[in-house]
Scaffold this motif. Sequence first.
Motif, PDB file in Angstrom:
ATOM      1  N   GLY A  80       0.810  -1.218   0.000  1.00 15.52           N
ATOM      2  CA  GLY A  80       0.000   0.000   0.000  1.00 15.52           C
ATOM      3  C   GLY A  80       0.836   1.257   0.000  1.00 15.52           C
ATOM      4  O   GLY A  80       2.017   1.236   0.344  1.00 15.52           O
ATOM      5  N   PRO A  81       0.229   2.400  -0.373  1.00 19.00           N
ATOM      6  CA  PRO A  81       0.955   3.663  -0.503  1.00 19.00           C
ATOM      7  C   PRO A  81       1.702   4.096   0.758  1.00 19.00           C
ATOM      8  O   PRO A  81       2.820   4.611   0.665  1.00 19.00           O
ATOM      9  CB  PRO A  81      -0.151   4.668  -0.857  1.00 19.00           C
ATOM     10  N   ASP A  82       1.109   3.897   1.942  1.00 16.61           N
ATOM     11  CA  ASP A  82       1.750   4.376   3.167  1.00 16.61           C
ATOM     12  C   ASP A  82       3.076   3.679   3.420  1.00 16.61           C
ATOM     13  O   ASP A  82       4.091   4.323   3.714  1.00 16.61           O
ATOM     14  CB  ASP A  82       0.827   4.187   4.375  1.00 16.61           C
ATOM     15  N   LYS A  83       3.085   2.352   3.324  1.00 13.40           N
ATOM     16  CA  LYS A  83       4.317   1.589   3.558  1.00 13.40           C
ATOM     17  C   LYS A  83       5.339   1.874   2.471  1.00 13.40           C
ATOM     18  O   LYS A  83       6.539   1.994   2.739  1.00 13.40           O
ATOM     19  CB  LYS A  83       3.994   0.083   3.594  1.00 13.40           C
ATOM     20  N   THR A  84       4.868   1.999   1.244  1.00 15.63           N
ATOM     21  CA  THR A  84       5.773   2.301   0.135  1.00 15.63           C
ATOM     22  C   THR A  84       6.469   3.634   0.362  1.00 15.63           C
ATOM     23  O   THR A  84       7.682   3.754   0.189  1.00 15.63           O
ATOM     24  CB  THR A  84       4.997   2.336  -1.199  1.00 15.63           C
ATOM     25  N   THR A  85       5.714   4.643   0.765  1.00 13.80           N
ATOM     26  CA  THR A  85       6.288   5.960   1.034  1.00 13.80           C
ATOM     27  C   THR A  85       7.309   5.878   2.160  1.00 13.80           C
ATOM     28  O   THR A  85       8.380   6.477   2.079  1.00 13.80           O
ATOM     29  CB  THR A  85       5.178   6.972   1.405  1.00 13.80           C
ATOM     30  N   GLU A  86       7.000   5.104   3.184  1.00 20.01           N
ATOM     31  CA  GLU A  86       7.866   4.989   4.366  1.00 20.01           C
ATOM     32  C   GLU A  86       9.202   4.348   4.013  1.00 20.01           C
ATOM     33  O   GLU A  86      10.257   4.777   4.473  1.00 20.01           O
ATOM     34  CB  GLU A  86       7.158   4.162   5.449  1.00 20.01           C
ATOM     35  N   VAL A  87       9.180   3.298   3.196  1.00 19.37           N
ATOM     36  CA  VAL A  87      10.402   2.539   2.877  1.00 19.37           C
ATOM     37  C   VAL A  87      11.088   3.066   1.617  1.00 19.37           C
ATOM     38  O   VAL A  87      12.246   3.477   1.645  1.00 19.37           O
ATOM     39  CB  VAL A  87      10.081   1.032   2.709  1.00 19.37           C
ATOM     40  N   ASP A  88      10.371   3.054   0.487  1.00 14.27           N
ATOM     41  CA  ASP A  88      10.982   3.334  -0.809  1.00 14.27           C
ATOM     42  C   ASP A  88      11.331   4.802  -1.011  1.00 14.27           C
ATOM     43  O   ASP A  88      12.224   5.120  -1.786  1.00 14.27           O
ATOM     44  CB  ASP A  88      10.047   2.870  -1.933  1.00 14.27           C
ATOM     45  N   GLU A  89      10.609   5.667  -0.348  1.00  5.62           N
ATOM     46  CA  GLU A  89      10.902   7.101  -0.479  1.00  5.62           C
ATOM     47  C   GLU A  89      11.613   7.639   0.757  1.00  5.62           C
ATOM     48  O   GLU A  89      12.807   7.934   0.720  1.00  5.62           O
ATOM     49  CB  GLU A  89       9.606   7.881  -0.718  1.00  5.62           C
ATOM     50  N   LYS A  90      10.901   7.708   1.887  1.00 11.60           N
ATOM     51  CA  LYS A  90      11.483   8.331   3.084  1.00 11.60           C
ATOM     52  C   LYS A  90      12.689   7.566   3.612  1.00 11.60           C
ATOM     53  O   LYS A  90      13.703   8.161   4.003  1.00 11.60           O
ATOM     54  CB  LYS A  90      10.420   8.468   4.175  1.00 11.60           C
ATOM     55  N   GLY A  91      12.581   6.224   3.651  1.00 13.93           N
ATOM     56  CA  GLY A  91      13.689   5.415   4.144  1.00 13.93           C
ATOM     57  C   GLY A  91      14.925   5.576   3.288  1.00 13.93           C
ATOM     58  O   GLY A  91      16.045   5.739   3.785  1.00 13.93           O
ATOM     59  N   ALA A  92      14.721   5.548   1.971  1.00 13.91           N
ATOM     60  CA  ALA A  92      15.839   5.722   1.044  1.00 13.91           C
ATOM     61  C   ALA A  92      16.480   7.094   1.213  1.00 13.91           C
ATOM     62  O   ALA A  92      17.709   7.221   1.263  1.00 13.91           O
ATOM     63  CB  ALA A  92      15.354   5.535  -0.396  1.00 13.91           C
ATOM     64  N   ILE A  93      15.661   8.111   1.328  1.00 18.38           N
ATOM     65  CA  ILE A  93      16.179   9.471   1.482  1.00 18.38           C
ATOM     66  C   ILE A  93      16.988   9.612   2.768  1.00 18.38           C
ATOM     67  O   ILE A  93      18.065  10.228   2.777  1.00 18.38           O
ATOM     68  CB  ILE A  93      15.012  10.494   1.434  1.00 18.38           C
ATOM     69  N   LYS A  94      16.503   9.005   3.852  1.00 18.90           N
ATOM     70  CA  LYS A  94      17.225   9.094   5.126  1.00 18.90           C
ATOM     71  C   LYS A  94      18.609   8.449   5.041  1.00 18.90           C
ATOM     72  O   LYS A  94      19.587   9.003   5.542  1.00 18.90           O
ATOM     73  CB  LYS A  94      16.403   8.452   6.249  1.00 18.90           C
ATOM     74  N   ILE A  95      18.680   7.296   4.407  1.00 18.87           N
ATOM     75  CA  ILE A  95      19.991   6.632   4.359  1.00 18.87           C
ATOM     76  C   ILE A  95      20.912   7.284   3.326  1.00 18.87           C
ATOM     77  O   ILE A  95      22.138   7.279   3.482  1.00 18.87           O
ATOM     78  CB  ILE A  95      19.863   5.107   4.163  1.00 18.87           C
ATOM     79  N   ILE A  96      20.353   7.899   2.301  1.00 20.58           N
ATOM     80  CA  ILE A  96      21.171   8.689   1.362  1.00 20.58           C
ATOM     81  C   ILE A  96      21.824   9.844   2.120  1.00 20.58           C
ATOM     82  O   ILE A  96      23.033  10.093   2.000  1.00 20.58           O
ATOM     83  CB  ILE A  96      20.320   9.225   0.189  1.00 20.58           C
ATOM     84  N   ASP A  97      21.036  10.548   2.908  1.00 23.01           N
ATOM     85  CA  ASP A  97      21.559  11.678   3.694  1.00 23.01           C
ATOM     86  C   ASP A  97      22.620  11.215   4.689  1.00 23.01           C
ATOM     87  O   ASP A  97      23.657  11.865   4.874  1.00 23.01           O
ATOM     88  CB  ASP A  97      20.427  12.391   4.430  1.00 23.01           C
ATOM     89  N   ALA A  98      22.363  10.067   5.320  1.00 21.47           N
ATOM     90  CA  ALA A  98      23.321   9.526   6.288  1.00 21.47           C
ATOM     91  C   ALA A  98      24.612   9.101   5.590  1.00 21.47           C
ATOM     92  O   ALA A  98      25.715   9.287   6.117  1.00 21.47           O
ATOM     93  CB  ALA A  98      22.703   8.334   7.021  1.00 21.47           C
ATOM     94  N   ALA A  99      24.489   8.539   4.379  1.00 24.54           N
ATOM     95  CA  ALA A  99      25.667   8.127   3.612  1.00 24.54           C
ATOM     96  C   ALA A  99      26.524   9.329   3.234  1.00 24.54           C
ATOM     97  O   ALA A  99      27.759   9.267   3.278  1.00 24.54           O
ATOM     98  CB  ALA A  99      25.232   7.366   2.356  1.00 24.54           C
TER      99      ALA A  99
END
Length: 216
Positions: A80-99
């Motif tokens: 569903g959209p909520d989980k997708t946003t949490e992992v594929d978008e927000k999660g990816a962005i957070k680890i990109i910033d951390a990297a």
Amino acid sequence: MEKILIVGATGSTGKRIIEILNNSQSFEPVAMIRKEEQKSIFDDMEVQSVLADLEQDDFSAALKGIKKVIFTAGSGSKTGPDKTTEVDEKGAIKIIDAAKKAKVKKFIMLSAMDADEPSKHKELEHYLEAKAKADEHLRNSGLNYTIIRPGRLTDDMGMGRVKLATKLDEAGEIARDDVAFLLIMSLADPLVKNMTFEAIEGEEPIKSAMIELSKG
């Protein structure tokens, strides 16, 4: 040896990457896991693992000593959209910033074909939109990157032959094995540096296809 963090290590593509890198003379895989009980999978392979979750905010421990990141995590196109946003978008962005903060040398992203045209696939639109936003964030991050957008993934045996282009004029599928090799080949600094490209099964050997694409 360079330590490579595999985000999404317990997925089919992530596991294949770790198997291949575990026999490498140049790279040492580190599996990022969400649950303590997943550790035994990688202990059996004699592979280091780190506990971290894409829904958390601090990745400093997971990125300690890491030179490059391969991101293969995904909620899946049927989520569903909520989980997708949490992992594929927000999660990816957070680890990109951390990297970026951790001065990682290269970030390699497994995306999805047509992420630049989400409206072409109504049933996948939310998933492709999330992928597109993460891809765009990576491109603008200042990190060295490669973004691979494969066609439909299959569990067939990889043939080691692909068709690559910044934008393909046809849909298609590709074995996870071949995607794993594309992601691993992208670790080589001169290859597909700061490039986004699509990939499906084809006729050209992976290495020569990537060299050709890198020439522009």
